[in-house]
Scaffold this active site. Structure first.
Site, mmCIF file in Angstrom:
data_model
loop_
_atom_site.group_PDB
_atom_site.id
_atom_site.type_symbol
_atom_site.label_atom_id
_atom_site.label_comp_id
_atom_site.label_asym_id
_atom_site.label_seq_id
_atom_site.Cartn_x
_atom_site.Cartn_y
_atom_site.Cartn_z
ATOM 1 N N LEU A 1 0.896 -1.162 -0.004
ATOM 2 C CA LEU A 1 -0.189 -0.124 0.205
ATOM 3 C C LEU A 1 0.957 1.354 0.390
ATOM 4 C CD1 LEU A 1 -2.516 -1.096 2.321
ATOM 5 C CD2 LEU A 1 -3.006 -1.017 0.469
ATOM 6 N N ASP A 2 1.080 2.064 -1.131
ATOM 7 C CA ASP A 2 2.130 3.118 -0.851
ATOM 8 C C ASP A 2 1.192 4.089 -0.239
ATOM 9 O OD1 ASP A 2 3.460 4.694 -2.776
ATOM 10 O OD2 ASP A 2 2.130 6.412 -3.300
ATOM 11 N N HIS B 1 1.179 7.101 4.786
ATOM 12 C CA HIS B 1 0.878 8.491 5.941
ATOM 13 C C HIS B 1 -0.283 10.112 5.030
ATOM 14 C CE1 HIS B 1 4.149 8.278 3.638
ATOM 15 N NE2 HIS B 1 4.335 9.317 3.504
ATOM 16 N N GLU C 1 3.982 1.001 2.992
ATOM 17 C CA GLU C 1 4.069 2.301 2.655
ATOM 18 C C GLU C 1 4.539 2.921 4.112
ATOM 19 O OE1 GLU C 1 7.074 5.618 0.547
ATOM 20 O OE2 GLU C 1 4.887 4.331 0.223
ATOM 21 N N ASN D 1 14.560 8.409 -6.908
ATOM 22 C CA ASN D 1 14.245 9.317 -5.635
ATOM 23 C C ASN D 1 15.658 10.112 -5.832
ATOM 24 O OD1 ASN D 1 11.355 9.360 -6.078
ATOM 25 N ND2 ASN D 1 11.747 8.438 -3.596
#
Length: 572
Positions: free
Chosen positions: A243-244, A247, A281, A379
């Protein structure tokens, strides 16, 4: 067949078929429906909402012409599975291998990935984790700009292609984890707004508008995402979901979406008779994320743990910029290997505040840890990877750790191909502004942001793995090292033991060596260019990263930047 769609604030909905249009009838709770006997598997259709459109179905199972084309009826029952003997795979004791379907092979399809499963089986991994496969703008994308979340990217092979890959993985003994994105939708081709209040009306993160999880009409919005998760696990036989960025899920309800999802998935696991895994995540370092529902937690099986990555990365690379600053010491690495979270309530210089809570009592397998992943490579401005020596040392520590290790595609042979960020937006404004947006996202990370154009086709093509590299001796040697480490991990129960309180670490900050004790096994690593001799209990050498490593009955000599695994005759 019956067509159904949720549109609580609409005054009229029309179904558009190839040869006709017909109105839908309003039902309870904002749902509309209509029967169309002439439609079936393979029929294209769209919706008009209050005369506007046409739009694809929010729950479209197939988008054969892409995100701006019609939806197509897809019947899951028409696919013939061969994985009837598959009983699933538990996360405990497992190793995950993350890959991007488009860059994993030259062809960039599910079918081509099938041809590389033997490599993964011989490597010794247990799960394949696919980066998102939802439809995206254009022909190339990391996958986090997905829309039409119930459909599968046609570039990769569509819904049948995904099922064939999952079926093949199961025949090979590999579980499949799918990366899904529920915290936002992509900026292009997102047609949910006309149907209902799917969004909260404010920016939920850097990536887009917050999803409406706790406002008016949010019951059905939550159901949209939960049903989506169930679809992958039930209809595609997927074994788990990553699950991306959870937060970025803005939910103030007493029962968080994740807890509701965990309960639903647990019930499904009981129904299908195989374990189902949810991996979050999360950068919150909050142990409640991976605390079971019955103990008052959110019920995730596991979560990504960046702290271990950061500590390993600084140790093997020497980088200290941005968020790496708090992880630059041997002390931080020792804490990561024994406590899981480095930031467990203390000060985070990158955030400018205290962060996290202790992971007391959390078994190590609930923390998915890596040396590289799509984020930590992609990134970086150029998407560059770690060099071979750094990979040898980092893999030695990762694959002997009490956590669930995850590898990133090509890492096992030290792939030289970069993995930069790439997209293919069709709207000129999005396409032309992507590079600038990307640079803004990473302000303050300490990078001199000189990156390839995300929209250029060559940026994507250069990310494709070069499997011919395996013919080179240095790459083949590293692959053998990874295979040996994985084989040792599976042969030695000490290495999969998830009890963090049984991990003991010694280190020397000045000399930059570190020794991890796992019962009778000791993992010794010398990060310095100079050699070091370490005293150990009586025993013998099991595995070394370099032929120059030598050992006596109670000592091991490590040349510069080497790692050795030693077994004592009695438990240390």
């Amino acid at each position: 067949m019956i067509f159904e769609v949720w549109a609580p604030r609409a005054t009229s909905i029309e179904l558009s078929l190839p040869d006709s249009r017909r109105p839908l009838r309003r039902r309870d709770n904002g749902w509309w429906s209509v029967e169309a006997p002439e439609a079936g598997h393979g029929t294209d259709y769209r919706y008009f909402v209050d005369g506007e459109g046409p739009y694809p179905d929010p729950r479209s199972r197939r988008q054969p012409e892409g995100i701006f084309g019609p939806s197509r009826v897809y019947d899951h029952a028409r696919f013939t599975w061969s994985d009837h003997e598959w009983k699933g795979r538990d996360l405990r004791g497992s190793i995950i291998y993350e890959l991007h379907v488009g860059a994993f092979t030259a062809e960039g399809t599910f079918t081509a990935a099938l041809d590389r499963l033997d490599h993964l089986v011989e490597l010794g991994v247990d799960f394949v984790e696919l980066m998102p496969v939802a439809p995206v703008p254009g022909g190339r994308n990391w996958g986090y700009d997905g829309v039409d979340l119930y459909a599968v990217n046609e570039t990769y092979g569509g819904p049948d292609g995904l099922k064939e890959l999952v079926d093949g993985c199961h025949r090979a003994g590999l579980g499949v984890i799918l990366d899904v994105v529920y915290n936002h939708l992509g900026p292009s081709g997102n047609f949910l707004h006309p149907f209902g209040p799917y969004f909260a009306g404010y920016a939920g993160s850097f990536w887009g508008e917050a999803v409406n999880l706790d406002g008016p009409d949010s019951d059905e919005v939550r159901r949209y995402f939960i049903d989506n998760a169930v679809q992958w696990l039930r209809d595609y036989h997927i074994d788990g979901l990553r699950l991306d960025a959870v937060h970025a899920l803005h939910d103030r309800r007493a029962v968080h979406l994740l807890a509701e999802l965990a309960a639903e998935v647990d019930a499904l696991a009981c129904s299908v008779g195989r374990p189902l895994t949810l991996i979050a995540e999360s950068d919150l370092n909050d142990p409640r994320m991976i605390t079971p529902l019955e103990a008052g937690g959110l019920g995730m099986t596991a979560q990504w743990n960046d702290d271990v990555h950061h500590a390993l990365h600084t140790a093997v690379s020497g980088e200290r910029h941005g968020y790496y600053a708090d992880f630059a010491s041997m002390e931080a690495l020792a804490k990561a290997l024994t406590h899981g979270f480095v930031h467990d309530g203390g000060y985070s210089s990158f955030r400018g505040r205290s962060h996290g809570a202790p992971a007391r009592g959390v078994p190590g397998y609930r923390l998915v840890c890596c040396l590289q992943n799509h984020d930590q490579v992609g990134n970086r401005p150029a998407g560059d990877r770690l060099p071979l020596t750094a990979l040898k040392l980092g893999a030695g520590l990762l694959l002997t750790s009490p956590f669930t290790p995850m590898l990133f595609m090509g890492e096992e042979w030290g792939a030289r191909t970069p993995f930069p960020f790439f997209t293919d937006h069709v709207e000129p404004a999005l396409r032309e502004g992507e590079a600038e947006r990307r640079a803004r996202e990473f302000e303050g990370f300490g990078y001199d942001w000189i990156a390839p154009d995300p929209s250029a086709e060559d940026t994507f093509l250069r990310a494709k793995l070069e499997w011919s590299e395996l013919k080179d001796e240095e790459h083949w040697s590293l692959l053998c090292w990874y295979r040996d480490l994985i084989a040792l991990r599976k042969a030695m129960p000490e290495l999969t033991d998830p009890r963090l309180d049984r991990v003991r670490v010694e280190f020397d900050e000045a000399s930059r060596w570190l020794m991890v004790h796992r019962s009778s096994l000791s993992v010794m690593v010398n990060f310095c260019p100079d050699s070091v001799t370490l005293t150990v209990p009586l025993g013998g050498l099991l595995l070394a990263s370099d032929e120059g490593v030598t050992a006596g009955r109670d000592w091991v000599r490590l040349p510069g930047q080497t790692l050795a695994i030693y077994r004592s005759e009695i438990n240390s």
